[in-house]
Design a protein around this motif. Structure first.
Motif, mmCIF file in Angstrom:
data_model
loop_
_atom_site.group_PDB
_atom_site.id
_atom_site.type_symbol
_atom_site.label_atom_id
_atom_site.label_comp_id
_atom_site.label_asym_id
_atom_site.label_seq_id
_atom_site.Cartn_x
_atom_site.Cartn_y
_atom_site.Cartn_z
ATOM 1 N N SER A 191 7.971 -10.219 -7.625
ATOM 2 C CA SER A 191 6.524 -10.197 -7.856
ATOM 3 C C SER A 191 6.217 -9.692 -9.259
ATOM 4 C CB SER A 191 5.849 -9.297 -6.827
ATOM 5 O OG SER A 191 6.176 -7.933 -7.073
ATOM 6 N N CYS A 192 4.949 -9.847 -9.666
ATOM 7 C CA CYS A 192 4.526 -9.360 -10.984
ATOM 8 C C CYS A 192 4.670 -7.840 -11.066
ATOM 9 C CB CYS A 192 3.081 -9.765 -11.257
ATOM 10 S SG CYS A 192 2.864 -11.541 -11.471
ATOM 11 N N SER A 193 4.402 -7.146 -9.951
ATOM 12 C CA SER A 193 4.558 -5.685 -9.938
ATOM 13 C C SER A 193 6.015 -5.295 -10.119
ATOM 14 C CB SER A 193 4.007 -5.111 -8.637
ATOM 15 O OG SER A 193 2.601 -5.300 -8.541
ATOM 16 N N ASP A 194 6.925 -6.000 -9.446
ATOM 17 C CA ASP A 194 8.358 -5.731 -9.601
ATOM 18 C C ASP A 194 8.807 -5.958 -11.037
ATOM 19 O OD1 ASP A 194 8.987 -5.039 -6.914
ATOM 20 O OD2 ASP A 194 8.909 -7.150 -6.365
ATOM 21 N N LEU A 195 8.391 -7.081 -11.601
ATOM 22 C CA LEU A 195 8.785 -7.408 -12.978
ATOM 23 C C LEU A 195 8.215 -6.388 -13.958
ATOM 24 C CD1 LEU A 195 10.243 -9.348 -14.860
ATOM 25 C CD2 LEU A 195 8.162 -10.742 -14.946
ATOM 26 N N THR A 196 6.995 -5.935 -13.708
ATOM 27 C CA THR A 196 6.387 -4.913 -14.566
ATOM 28 C C THR A 196 7.219 -3.638 -14.542
ATOM 29 O OG1 THR A 196 4.161 -5.799 -14.186
ATOM 30 C CG2 THR A 196 4.314 -3.535 -14.960
ATOM 31 N N CYS A 197 7.665 -3.231 -13.359
ATOM 32 C CA CYS A 197 8.449 -2.004 -13.219
ATOM 33 C C CYS A 197 9.774 -2.078 -13.974
ATOM 34 C CB CYS A 197 8.704 -1.714 -11.746
ATOM 35 S SG CYS A 197 7.224 -1.225 -10.824
ATOM 36 N N SER A 198 10.377 -3.246 -14.021
ATOM 37 C CA SER A 198 11.685 -3.391 -14.677
ATOM 38 C C SER A 198 11.581 -3.730 -16.158
ATOM 39 C CB SER A 198 12.501 -4.474 -13.962
ATOM 40 O OG SER A 198 11.859 -5.739 -14.059
ATOM 41 N N SER A 199 10.368 -3.980 -16.641
ATOM 42 C CA SER A 199 10.200 -4.467 -18.016
ATOM 43 C C SER A 199 10.138 -3.362 -19.061
ATOM 44 C CB SER A 199 8.904 -5.288 -18.111
ATOM 45 O OG SER A 199 7.769 -4.443 -17.931
ATOM 46 N N GLY A 200 9.785 -2.132 -18.645
ATOM 47 C CA GLY A 200 9.582 -1.051 -19.605
ATOM 48 C C GLY A 200 8.114 -0.733 -19.843
ATOM 49 N N PHE B 80 -3.555 -8.195 -1.440
ATOM 50 C CA PHE B 80 -2.710 -7.019 -1.647
ATOM 51 C C PHE B 80 -3.420 -5.701 -1.355
ATOM 52 C CE2 PHE B 80 -1.340 -10.393 -4.624
ATOM 53 C CZ PHE B 80 -0.182 -10.743 -3.949
ATOM 54 N N GLN B 81 -4.756 -5.717 -1.316
ATOM 55 C CA GLN B 81 -5.551 -4.587 -0.863
ATOM 56 C C GLN B 81 -5.158 -3.266 -1.513
ATOM 57 O OE1 GLN B 81 -4.866 -4.968 3.349
ATOM 58 N NE2 GLN B 81 -6.529 -6.430 3.602
ATOM 59 N N GLY B 82 -4.895 -3.307 -2.812
ATOM 60 C CA GLY B 82 -4.578 -2.090 -3.539
ATOM 61 C C GLY B 82 -3.140 -1.624 -3.398
ATOM 62 N N ARG B 83 -2.305 -2.344 -2.641
ATOM 63 C CA ARG B 83 -0.912 -1.922 -2.465
ATOM 64 C C ARG B 83 -0.136 -1.952 -3.776
ATOM 65 N NH1 ARG B 83 2.230 -5.019 0.280
ATOM 66 N NH2 ARG B 83 0.872 -6.844 0.420
ATOM 67 N N ALA B 84 -0.502 -2.886 -4.654
ATOM 68 C CA ALA B 84 0.196 -2.963 -5.939
ATOM 69 C C ALA B 84 -0.055 -1.707 -6.767
ATOM 70 C CB ALA B 84 -0.253 -4.203 -6.709
ATOM 71 N N VAL B 85 -1.274 -1.180 -6.707
ATOM 72 C CA VAL B 85 -1.612 0.039 -7.449
ATOM 73 C C VAL B 85 -0.718 1.188 -6.989
ATOM 74 C CG1 VAL B 85 -3.424 1.707 -7.980
ATOM 75 C CG2 VAL B 85 -3.995 -0.721 -7.746
ATOM 76 N N GLU B 86 -0.638 1.361 -5.672
ATOM 77 C CA GLU B 86 0.199 2.427 -5.112
ATOM 78 C C GLU B 86 1.670 2.218 -5.470
ATOM 79 O OE1 GLU B 86 1.204 4.420 -0.727
ATOM 80 O OE2 GLU B 86 -0.116 2.667 -0.900
ATOM 81 N N TYR B 87 2.119 0.966 -5.395
ATOM 82 C CA TYR B 87 3.524 0.649 -5.702
ATOM 83 C C TYR B 87 3.860 0.982 -7.158
ATOM 84 C CZ TYR B 87 7.757 -2.183 -6.284
ATOM 85 O OH TYR B 87 9.029 -2.608 -6.562
ATOM 86 N N LEU B 88 2.994 0.583 -8.067
ATOM 87 C CA LEU B 88 3.232 0.841 -9.492
ATOM 88 C C LEU B 88 3.250 2.340 -9.771
ATOM 89 C CD1 LEU B 88 0.974 -1.981 -10.961
ATOM 90 C CD2 LEU B 88 3.454 -1.829 -11.225
ATOM 91 N N LEU C 3 -6.914 -9.275 -12.830
ATOM 92 C CA LEU C 3 -6.771 -9.116 -11.390
ATOM 93 C C LEU C 3 -5.578 -8.214 -11.093
ATOM 94 C CD1 LEU C 3 -7.850 -10.188 -8.592
ATOM 95 C CD2 LEU C 3 -6.089 -11.953 -8.742
ATOM 96 N N GLU C 4 -5.676 -7.456 -10.016
ATOM 97 C CA GLU C 4 -4.566 -6.612 -9.579
ATOM 98 C C GLU C 4 -3.284 -7.443 -9.483
ATOM 99 O OE1 GLU C 4 -3.256 -4.103 -5.537
ATOM 100 O OE2 GLU C 4 -5.161 -5.216 -5.618
ATOM 101 N N PRO C 5 -2.174 -6.975 -10.065
ATOM 102 C CA PRO C 5 -0.919 -7.738 -10.027
ATOM 103 C C PRO C 5 -0.437 -7.965 -8.594
ATOM 104 C CG PRO C 5 -0.804 -5.983 -11.664
ATOM 105 C CD PRO C 5 -2.046 -5.748 -10.865
ATOM 106 N N CYS C 6 0.300 -9.062 -8.404
ATOM 107 C CA CYS C 6 0.790 -9.400 -7.070
ATOM 108 C C CYS C 6 1.942 -8.486 -6.676
ATOM 109 C CB CYS C 6 1.226 -10.863 -7.020
ATOM 110 S SG CYS C 6 2.725 -11.229 -7.960
#
Length: 286
Positions: free
Chosen positions: A220-229, A243-251, A208-211
């Protein structure tokens, strides 16, 4: 023995070079003494129950007089059958075996970078095939999630063609009136970090699309993904309700490649895991 193994490795590499384009293939050479008896190749994407098919083809050689050399490390499900042979060797480790849990019934032999590239290419067939196989692993994680609550979410992290973390969405009861939900993506990342894995350049697969933007000062999972490497995210279905695809755009805005899996074959099972009513239940999210 080293000489016959090198000769057998050359047979496998030459055979795989002549493969059907973009069709994943695994090859095995049967060795008796210093002689190569037969080379067997099969296509796991086509053959039904590939481990069973292989066992039937290898059955005539199943004794201590014979050794086997696999292009890719054999599946642990075949361990009992493989014990009938004298020795088992492989050129590359199996990319779908979680190395901390897997049993290793075979011995890896040396290979050059060129040989590795040929074997990896023919095992996966194409980038889409690789993503599809790893997404199936994430689906398996979601399917073992306890309880009936939806969505059921599974996530895995892959680096250097090895799975380094697996997780599913987990609901933890904190008290009689409060629960805490640990999202699959976050759980997988924390698990990898706890095991001191370097996530630089790794790929996260989630059903599922990350939160994104949970509020309450929670990462959020997207924030943690960005800081994880982690450098790439592949997800199964979009979270249209929350989230309607906002996580995709954010990542993507944070220089992380993000894409939805392109697989009509998996679409139905991914939608079932997501559930008809995908909502954020009450409670504190982690």
């Amino acid at each position: 023995m080293r000489e016959v193994l090198n000769r057998s490795k050359g047979m496998i590499v030459d055979h795989l070079k002549r493969r059907i384009q973009n069709e994943p293939i695994t090859a095995i050479v049967v060795v008796e003494g210093d002689q190569t008896k037969e080379i067997i190749a099969y296509r796991p994407s086509i053959d039904d129950q590939p481990e069973y098919v292989l066992e039937q083809r290898l059955k005539p050689y199943a004794d201590k007089r014979h050794n086997l050399l696999y292009s890719i490390e054999p599946n642990v499900e075949s361990e009992a059958f493989l014990r009938k042979f004298d020795n088992i060797y492989h050129i590359l480790p199996h990319p779908l075996l979680f190395r901390r849990d897997s049993i290793k019934p075979s011995t890896q032999i040396y290979s050059t970078d060129e040989e590795k590239a040929i074997i990896e290419d023919t095992y996966w067939g194409s980038k889409d095939e690789q993503d599809e196989r790893y997404m199936k692993e994430a689906i398996m994680q979601a399917q073992v999630q306890s309880g009936d609550a939806k969505p059921k979410v599974g996530a895995i992290i892959v680096k250097n063609d090895s799975i380094i973390a697996r997780a599913n969405r987990t609901v933890i009861k904190r008290s009689r009136y409060s629960t805490r939900t640990l999202h699959a993506e976050r759980y997988a990342i924390l698990q990898a970090q706890e095991n001191r894995e370097d996530l630089t350049g790794a790929t996260l697969y989630s059903t599922l699309e990350p939160c994104l933007g949970l509020g309450n000062n929670i990462e959020s999972c997207s924030d943690l993904t960005c800081s994880s490497g982690i450098s790439r995210v592949v997800f199964g279905v979009q979270d249209n309700f929350n989230f309607q695809g906002r996580a995709v755009e954010y990542l993507r805005n944070n220089q992380i490649a993000c894409q939805k899996i392109s697989s009509p074959e998996l679409e139905e099972v991914l939608m079932k895991l997501k559930g008809k009513h995908n909502y954020l239940p009450k409670g504190v999210f982690a």
